[in-house]
Design a protein around this motif. Structure first.
Motif, mmCIF file in Angstrom:
data_model
loop_
_atom_site.group_PDB
_atom_site.id
_atom_site.type_symbol
_atom_site.label_atom_id
_atom_site.label_comp_id
_atom_site.label_asym_id
_atom_site.label_seq_id
_atom_site.Cartn_x
_atom_site.Cartn_y
_atom_site.Cartn_z
ATOM 1 N N ASP A 270 3.778 4.699 -1.035
ATOM 2 C CA ASP A 270 2.892 4.381 0.266
ATOM 3 C C ASP A 270 1.609 3.572 -0.097
ATOM 4 O O ASP A 270 0.679 3.590 0.817
ATOM 5 N N LEU A 271 1.562 3.363 -1.375
ATOM 6 C CA LEU A 271 0.402 2.443 -2.126
ATOM 7 C C LEU A 271 0.775 1.196 -2.001
ATOM 8 O O LEU A 271 -0.237 0.058 -2.490
ATOM 9 N N ILE A 272 1.928 0.608 -1.825
ATOM 10 C CA ILE A 272 2.586 -0.849 -1.875
ATOM 11 C C ILE A 272 2.770 -1.215 -0.428
ATOM 12 O O ILE A 272 3.436 -0.663 0.346
ATOM 13 N N GLY A 273 1.990 -2.515 -0.024
ATOM 14 C CA GLY A 273 2.429 -2.981 1.321
ATOM 15 C C GLY A 273 1.395 -4.328 1.502
ATOM 16 O O GLY A 273 0.596 -4.497 0.684
ATOM 17 N N ASP A 274 1.497 -4.735 2.509
ATOM 18 C CA ASP A 274 0.709 -6.141 2.856
ATOM 19 C C ASP A 274 -0.479 -5.573 3.668
ATOM 20 O O ASP A 274 -0.494 -5.607 4.707
ATOM 21 N N TYR A 275 -1.494 -5.546 2.759
ATOM 22 C CA TYR A 275 -3.014 -5.003 3.211
ATOM 23 C C TYR A 275 -3.385 -6.345 4.267
ATOM 24 O O TYR A 275 -4.117 -5.886 5.130
ATOM 25 N N PHE A 276 -3.124 -7.318 4.110
ATOM 26 C CA PHE A 276 -3.789 -8.307 4.798
ATOM 27 C C PHE A 276 -3.009 -8.520 6.169
ATOM 28 O O PHE A 276 -3.611 -9.243 7.192
ATOM 29 N N ALA A 277 -1.977 -8.261 6.315
ATOM 30 C CA ALA A 277 -0.993 -8.348 7.604
ATOM 31 C C ALA A 277 -0.752 -6.901 8.274
ATOM 32 O O ALA A 277 -0.301 -7.177 9.500
ATOM 33 N N ASP A 278 -0.566 -5.976 7.567
ATOM 34 C CA ASP A 278 -0.250 -4.919 8.066
ATOM 35 C C ASP A 278 -1.468 -3.762 8.449
ATOM 36 O O ASP A 278 -2.097 -3.183 7.314
ATOM 37 N N ALA A 279 -1.946 -3.682 9.765
ATOM 38 C CA ALA A 279 -3.265 -3.153 9.961
ATOM 39 C C ALA A 279 -2.976 -1.618 9.789
ATOM 40 O O ALA A 279 -4.015 -0.943 9.028
ATOM 41 N N GLU A 280 -1.745 -0.990 9.907
ATOM 42 C CA GLU A 280 -1.608 0.569 9.661
ATOM 43 C C GLU A 280 -1.872 0.796 8.145
ATOM 44 O O GLU A 280 -2.549 1.816 7.575
#
Length: 309
Positions: A270-280
């Motif tokens: 849950d610490l890996i994701g698209d920070y700039f495109a995924d608001a949640e």
């Protein structure tokens, strides 16, 4: 006639100039010699843009860089009785990959992390301001070591030239790809700058001893290299007797105690994701990082409280 009855405080004061000269000379000479060796090893990178050759050169340069880490570690003991108080996990390995998230009080923080890293961690990589590439020896040496030089653009600059949008992110992406070939410790001072009371007030920080953390760089590095990092190292650095430790205090022998708390965290999915495109995901990552800063704030308060007793 000078009295022979010199107290310990006066003697310490009299020794300060000698300590400064010895420590500064040692740091300058060791940095100059080791920096030049790194540059000499790295020159073929300009002439031979072959990936396999460049990776080999980076490995050699990294080994020389570790010598600088040992030299800076020795400086802590050169003219002063430094006391290290290291809490937490220490089962770390040179052949692993780590992400460090740390608070930032002073330029001394970099030397503290070098002291920790040169023994049982891969040598660290810092995200540097682009202007430092022109610094004599240091700039070319850091380039040889594949450290990312970040050129930040203001909103006004991006508005005037939209092509600048995302360029710093692309630079980070390319540099993180190079880190995949050699064990690396990527360091993020998440506050983005050194702590001062003025910055603390200006940012209206909710923390007593820290500036609010900036999450974007950390999140992006995890997105790029999350599958490769063996762990996240949450490191809290405290100088309990100094309001704002400066390099001068280190050079003059007045920095006596350094507290370091290390907590090893798993790189959770849950610490890996698209920070700039995924608001949640962005909101979730902000909450996670702020909770780490709540913990840091409590550690700093505890250490300062214990030392004042």
């Amino acid at each position: 006639m000078i009295s022979a009855n010199i107290g310990p405080n006066m003697l310490t004061t009299l020794l300060i100039p000698f300590r400064v000269i010895i420590n500064f000379s040692f740091a300058l000479v060791s940095t100059g010699i080791i920096g030049l060796l790194i540059i000499l090893v790295g020159l073929p990178k300009l002439l031979l843009p072959i990936p396999a050759v460049q990776r080999l050169i980076s490995t050699w340069a990294n080994g020389i860089f570790r010598l600088w880490g040992y030299a800076m570690s020795a400086m802590f003991r050169l003219t002063q009785p430094m006391r290290w108080h290291i809490e937490g996990d220490s089962q770390l390995h040179r052949d692993s990959w780590y992400m460090i998230i740390a608070n930032h009080r002073s330029w001394v923080d970099i030397l503290v992390l070098m002291h920790l890293a040169c023994r049982n961690m891969p040598m660290p990589r810092f995200f540097l301001k682009h202007q430092l590439i022109w610094a004599p020896i240091i700039g070319l040496g850091c380039w040889t070591l594949d450290m990312p030089f970040m050129k930040r653009y203001s909103r006004d600059q991006i508005a005037r030239n939209p092509k600048l949008q995302g360029r710093d992110i692309e630079t980070t992406r390319k540099k993180c790809q190079k880190f995949q070939h050699i064990p690396t410790t990527v360091i993020n001072f998440c506050e983005g700058t050194r702590f001062t009371p003025e910055k603390h007030a200006k940012r209206n920080s909710p923390f007593q001893h820290l500036l609010p953390p900036k999450a974007g760089g950390t999140a992006f590095a995890l997105q790029m290299m999350g599958d490769q990092f063996d762990a996240i190292l949450d490191i809290t650095i405290v100088y309990p007797a100094a309001k704002r430790p400066a390099v001068w205090q280190l050079l003059s022998g007045q920095l006596r105690d350094v507290y370091v708390n290390v907590e090893t965290l798993p790189v959770a999915d849950d610490l890996i994701g698209d920070y700039f495109a995924d608001a949640e995901f962005k909101a979730h990552f902000h909450d996670w990082l702020n909770q780490r800063w709540v913990r840091k704030d409590k550690i700093i308060s505890r250490v300062k409280s214990e030392i004042s007793r």
